[in-house]
Design a protein around this motif. Structure first.
Motif, PDB file in Angstrom:
ATOM      1  N   MET A 135      -6.325  -8.065  11.054  1.00 39.71           N
ATOM      2  CA  MET A 135      -6.698  -6.667  10.878  1.00 39.71           C
ATOM      3  C   MET A 135      -5.593  -5.934  10.118  1.00 39.71           C
ATOM      4  SD  MET A 135      -7.738  -3.894  13.823  1.00 39.71           S
ATOM      5  CE  MET A 135      -9.040  -4.973  14.436  1.00 39.71           C
ATOM      6  N   ALA A 136      -5.974  -5.202   9.064  1.00 43.63           N
ATOM      7  CA  ALA A 136      -4.988  -4.486   8.256  1.00 43.63           C
ATOM      8  C   ALA A 136      -4.356  -3.366   9.060  1.00 43.63           C
ATOM      9  CB  ALA A 136      -5.656  -3.917   7.006  1.00 43.63           C
ATOM     10  N   PRO A 137      -3.066  -3.084   8.830  1.00 45.89           N
ATOM     11  CA  PRO A 137      -2.418  -1.977   9.539  1.00 45.89           C
ATOM     12  C   PRO A 137      -3.092  -0.645   9.217  1.00 45.89           C
ATOM     13  CG  PRO A 137      -0.792  -3.365   8.421  1.00 45.89           C
ATOM     14  CD  PRO A 137      -2.141  -3.782   7.920  1.00 45.89           C
ATOM     15  N   ALA A 138      -3.045   0.285  10.162  1.00 46.51           N
ATOM     16  CA  ALA A 138      -3.580   1.623   9.907  1.00 46.51           C
ATOM     17  C   ALA A 138      -2.708   2.354   8.891  1.00 46.51           C
ATOM     18  CB  ALA A 138      -3.660   2.413  11.209  1.00 46.51           C
ATOM     19  N   ILE A 139      -1.404   2.132   8.974  1.00 47.09           N
ATOM     20  CA  ILE A 139      -0.441   2.721   8.034  1.00 47.09           C
ATOM     21  C   ILE A 139       0.567   1.650   7.660  1.00 47.09           C
ATOM     22  CG2 ILE A 139       1.417   4.418   7.725  1.00 47.09           C
ATOM     23  CD1 ILE A 139      -0.009   6.222   9.723  1.00 47.09           C
ATOM     24  N   GLU A 140       0.878   1.572   6.362  1.00 44.48           N
ATOM     25  CA  GLU A 140       1.905   0.629   5.912  1.00 44.48           C
ATOM     26  C   GLU A 140       2.648   1.231   4.723  1.00 44.48           C
ATOM     27  OE1 GLU A 140       2.301  -4.160   5.375  1.00 44.48           O
ATOM     28  OE2 GLU A 140       0.463  -3.202   4.664  1.00 44.48           O
ATOM     29  N   THR A 141       3.960   1.268   4.818  1.00 40.87           N
ATOM     30  CA  THR A 141       4.766   1.754   3.696  1.00 40.87           C
ATOM     31  C   THR A 141       5.755   0.669   3.285  1.00 40.87           C
ATOM     32  OG1 THR A 141       6.608   2.706   4.980  1.00 40.87           O
ATOM     33  CG2 THR A 141       4.651   4.078   4.688  1.00 40.87           C
ATOM     34  N   ARG A 142       6.121   0.689   2.004  1.00 41.60           N
ATOM     35  CA  ARG A 142       7.106  -0.248   1.484  1.00 41.60           C
ATOM     36  C   ARG A 142       8.104   0.511   0.627  1.00 41.60           C
ATOM     37  NH1 ARG A 142       5.995  -2.608   5.069  1.00 41.60           N
ATOM     38  NH2 ARG A 142       4.955  -4.637   5.359  1.00 41.60           N
ATOM     39  N   GLU A 143       9.349   0.532   1.091  1.00 40.10           N
ATOM     40  CA  GLU A 143      10.450   1.171   0.356  1.00 40.10           C
ATOM     41  C   GLU A 143      10.129   2.632   0.002  1.00 40.10           C
ATOM     42  OE1 GLU A 143      13.501  -0.509  -0.606  1.00 40.10           O
ATOM     43  OE2 GLU A 143      12.740  -1.903   0.902  1.00 40.10           O
ATOM     44  N   LEU A 144       9.402   3.310   0.867  1.00 41.59           N
ATOM     45  CA  LEU A 144       8.981   4.687   0.605  1.00 41.59           C
ATOM     46  C   LEU A 144      10.196   5.611   0.583  1.00 41.59           C
ATOM     47  CD1 LEU A 144       6.312   6.290   0.205  1.00 41.59           C
ATOM     48  CD2 LEU A 144       6.420   6.844   2.645  1.00 41.59           C
ATOM     49  N   THR A 145      10.316   6.386  -0.486  1.00 41.97           N
ATOM     50  CA  THR A 145      11.508   7.221  -0.695  1.00 41.97           C
ATOM     51  C   THR A 145      11.101   8.596  -1.202  1.00 41.97           C
ATOM     52  OG1 THR A 145      12.828   5.273  -1.258  1.00 41.97           O
ATOM     53  CG2 THR A 145      13.699   7.404  -1.960  1.00 41.97           C
ATOM     54  N   LYS A 146      11.791   9.617  -0.683  1.00 40.12           N
ATOM     55  CA  LYS A 146      11.597  10.974  -1.190  1.00 40.12           C
ATOM     56  C   LYS A 146      12.951  11.634  -1.383  1.00 40.12           C
ATOM     57  CE  LYS A 146       9.427  14.658  -2.524  1.00 40.12           C
ATOM     58  NZ  LYS A 146       8.686  14.658  -3.796  1.00 40.12           N
ATOM     59  N   ARG A 147      13.211  11.989  -2.647  1.00 37.01           N
ATOM     60  CA  ARG A 147      14.424  12.721  -2.988  1.00 37.01           C
ATOM     61  C   ARG A 147      14.011  14.051  -3.607  1.00 37.01           C
ATOM     62  NH1 ARG A 147      19.689  11.171  -3.788  1.00 37.01           N
ATOM     63  NH2 ARG A 147      19.141   8.945  -3.773  1.00 37.01           N
ATOM     64  N   TYR A 148      14.503  15.144  -3.024  1.00 38.98           N
ATOM     65  CA  TYR A 148      14.159  16.474  -3.529  1.00 38.98           C
ATOM     66  C   TYR A 148      15.103  16.887  -4.650  1.00 38.98           C
ATOM     67  CZ  TYR A 148      11.046  17.100   0.468  1.00 38.98           C
ATOM     68  OH  TYR A 148      10.023  16.970   1.372  1.00 38.98           O
ATOM     69  N   ARG A 149      14.721  17.943  -5.348  1.00 40.10           N
ATOM     70  CA  ARG A 149      15.573  18.478  -6.397  1.00 40.10           C
ATOM     71  C   ARG A 149      16.932  18.870  -5.809  1.00 40.10           C
ATOM     72  NH1 ARG A 149      11.542  22.506  -9.836  1.00 40.10           N
ATOM     73  NH2 ARG A 149      10.163  20.870 -10.665  1.00 40.10           N
ATOM     74  N   GLY A 150      17.952  18.603  -6.546  1.00 37.07           N
ATOM     75  CA  GLY A 150      19.300  18.854  -6.047  1.00 37.07           C
ATOM     76  C   GLY A 150      19.924  17.622  -5.424  1.00 37.07           C
ATOM     77  N   GLY A 151      19.118  16.545  -5.339  1.00 38.54           N
ATOM     78  CA  GLY A 151      19.651  15.274  -4.875  1.00 38.54           C
ATOM     79  C   GLY A 151      19.492  14.989  -3.404  1.00 38.54           C
ATOM     80  N   GLN A 152      18.897  15.910  -2.627  1.00 35.74           N
ATOM     81  CA  GLN A 152      18.742  15.681  -1.193  1.00 35.74           C
ATOM     82  C   GLN A 152      17.797  14.508  -0.937  1.00 35.74           C
ATOM     83  OE1 GLN A 152      16.809  18.788   0.987  1.00 35.74           O
ATOM     84  NE2 GLN A 152      16.911  17.690   2.940  1.00 35.74           N
ATOM     85  N   LEU A 153      18.296  13.489  -0.247  1.00 29.41           N
ATOM     86  CA  LEU A 153      17.505  12.304   0.071  1.00 29.41           C
ATOM     87  C   LEU A 153      16.922  12.478   1.471  1.00 29.41           C
ATOM     88  CD1 LEU A 153      16.635   9.508  -0.959  1.00 29.41           C
ATOM     89  CD2 LEU A 153      18.693   8.562   0.132  1.00 29.41           C
ATOM     90  N   ALA A 154      15.619  12.788   1.537  1.00 25.00           N
ATOM     91  CA  ALA A 154      14.977  13.073   2.825  1.00 25.00           C
ATOM     92  C   ALA A 154      14.473  11.813   3.509  1.00 25.00           C
ATOM     93  CB  ALA A 154      13.821  14.049   2.622  1.00 25.00           C
ATOM     94  N   VAL A 155      13.941  10.867   2.730  1.00 24.53           N
ATOM     95  CA  VAL A 155      13.459   9.593   3.263  1.00 24.53           C
ATOM     96  C   VAL A 155      13.991   8.493   2.354  1.00 24.53           C
ATOM     97  CG1 VAL A 155      11.440   8.178   3.803  1.00 24.53           C
ATOM     98  CG2 VAL A 155      11.385  10.639   4.239  1.00 24.53           C
ATOM     99  N   ASP A 156      14.608   7.484   2.963  1.00 23.02           N
ATOM    100  CA  ASP A 156      15.347   6.478   2.204  1.00 23.02           C
ATOM    101  C   ASP A 156      14.776   5.077   2.444  1.00 23.02           C
ATOM    102  OD1 ASP A 156      17.227   5.091   0.756  1.00 23.02           O
ATOM    103  OD2 ASP A 156      18.888   5.480   2.124  1.00 23.02           O
TER     104      ASP A 156
END
Length: 312
Positions: free
Chosen positions: A1-22
């Motif tokens: 059964m496939a996972p309900a949620i799956e992420t791979r290397e998910l990253t979010k960097r905001y303007r100004g360089g703030q790394l929120a999710v690494d």
């Protein structure tokens, strides 16, 4: 059964360089009650916003119900109920009319059963008596309940809740936990973000721990705690001598009475048998010696070296 949620290397960097999710790689099994755990500011809400297609990742991938997000937003979201960062309500409308407005905006909702489904949703979150009251007069806890009711207007394969017990009193918290368990028993996958360790431990089957935008660990809740030593308890009439010996062996005391001592989990290199022997050799009359079952709080502190709110 496939996972309900799956992420791979998910990253979010905001303007100004703030790394929120690494580089987050997360797997949420189908049918799980999954606790997404971490202090405020650890990246939980940013992750949820990416999963729901509200913001675009800087890098990496996310799949929800087997489909890529945000590309498949229109296909996925009709099967997802969500309460993120508190509900958006029309203050001039009462609770019932807010839900009617929410439901009428859903193209998959059957208008013929709208009033019945709104009444059922209000009843499930305990707001029937306040349904005719304008939402601007609702307390924070009542607003949270109404937002949850909006997420429950239709049967959902996945329910995403961001800090759902914010503003609720202890009774309200217990009711939400019971509701989450009922939804899970009906086959709904529940993804529950919280900074309250006790809340996660009571209701979730699986959990992930975030800190400073990074995933620390994930897995079944029982397994996360099983990898960590619990708190040490010693029963003795010689508490002063026992405290001295424990401190000499690197154990940090947390509570002392006339006959009992409690301490943080001993360092990993400490042999418990040797510690007990040291107490006896020092003349301490040991009447009880043991290690409690580790909690999620113990596991989090062991993994990160820090703690956060644990009240439920």
């Amino acid at each position: 059964m496939a996972p309900a949620i799956e992420t791979r290397e998910l990253t979010k960097r905001y303007r100004g360089g703030q790394l929120a999710v690494d580089r987050l790689s997360l797997t949420v099994p189908e049918g799980a009650v999954f606790g997404f755990l971490g202090p405020n500011g650890s990246g939980k809400t940013t992750t949820i916003r990416m999963l729901m297609g509200l913001i675009t990742p800087t890098a990496g991938t996310a799949q929800v119900l087997g489909r890529p997000m945000p590309r498949a937003t229109r296909t996925v979201l009709p099967h997802v109920g969500a309460l993120i960062e508190g509900p958006a309500l029309y203050g001039f409308l009462n609770g019932r009319d807010n839900l009617l407005r929410y439901d009428s905006a859903d193209p998959t909702a059957d208008p013929r059963t709208r009033k019945m489904r709104v009444a059922q949703a209000l009843d499930r979150v305990g707001l029937t008596a306040a349904a005719a009251k304008k939402s601007k007069a609702y307390s924070l806890g009542m607003k949270q309940r109404l937002g949850l009711a909006a997420a429950l207007l239709q049967p959902r394969r996945l329910l995403v809740l961001d800090e759902p017990t914010n503003g609720l009193d202890p009774q309200g918290m217990r009711e939400i936990r019971t509701l989450v368990r009922e939804l899970a028993s009906d086959g709904t996958t529940v993804f529950l973000s919280s900074h309250l360790l006790d809340e996660i431990e009571q209701v979730c089957t699986h959990a992930a721990v975030m800190a400073q935008g990074r995933l620390i660990t994930q897995g079944p809740v029982a397994d996360l705690a099983a990898t960590t030593r619990g708190r040490l308890t010693v029963t003795t009439p010689d508490t002063a001598d026992a405290a001295r010996v424990l401190k000499e062996h690197g154990v940090t005391l947390t509570e002392t009475t006339d006959t009992h001592l409690k301490a943080e989990p001993p360092p990993p290199e400490t042999d418990l048998a040797d510690l007990n022997k040291a107490l006896v050799t020092a003349g301490v009359r040991v009447r009880g010696f043991g290690v409690e079952r580790a909690s999620l709080e113990d596991a989090f502190v062991a993994l990160t070296g820090e703690g956060f709110d644990v009240a439920g």
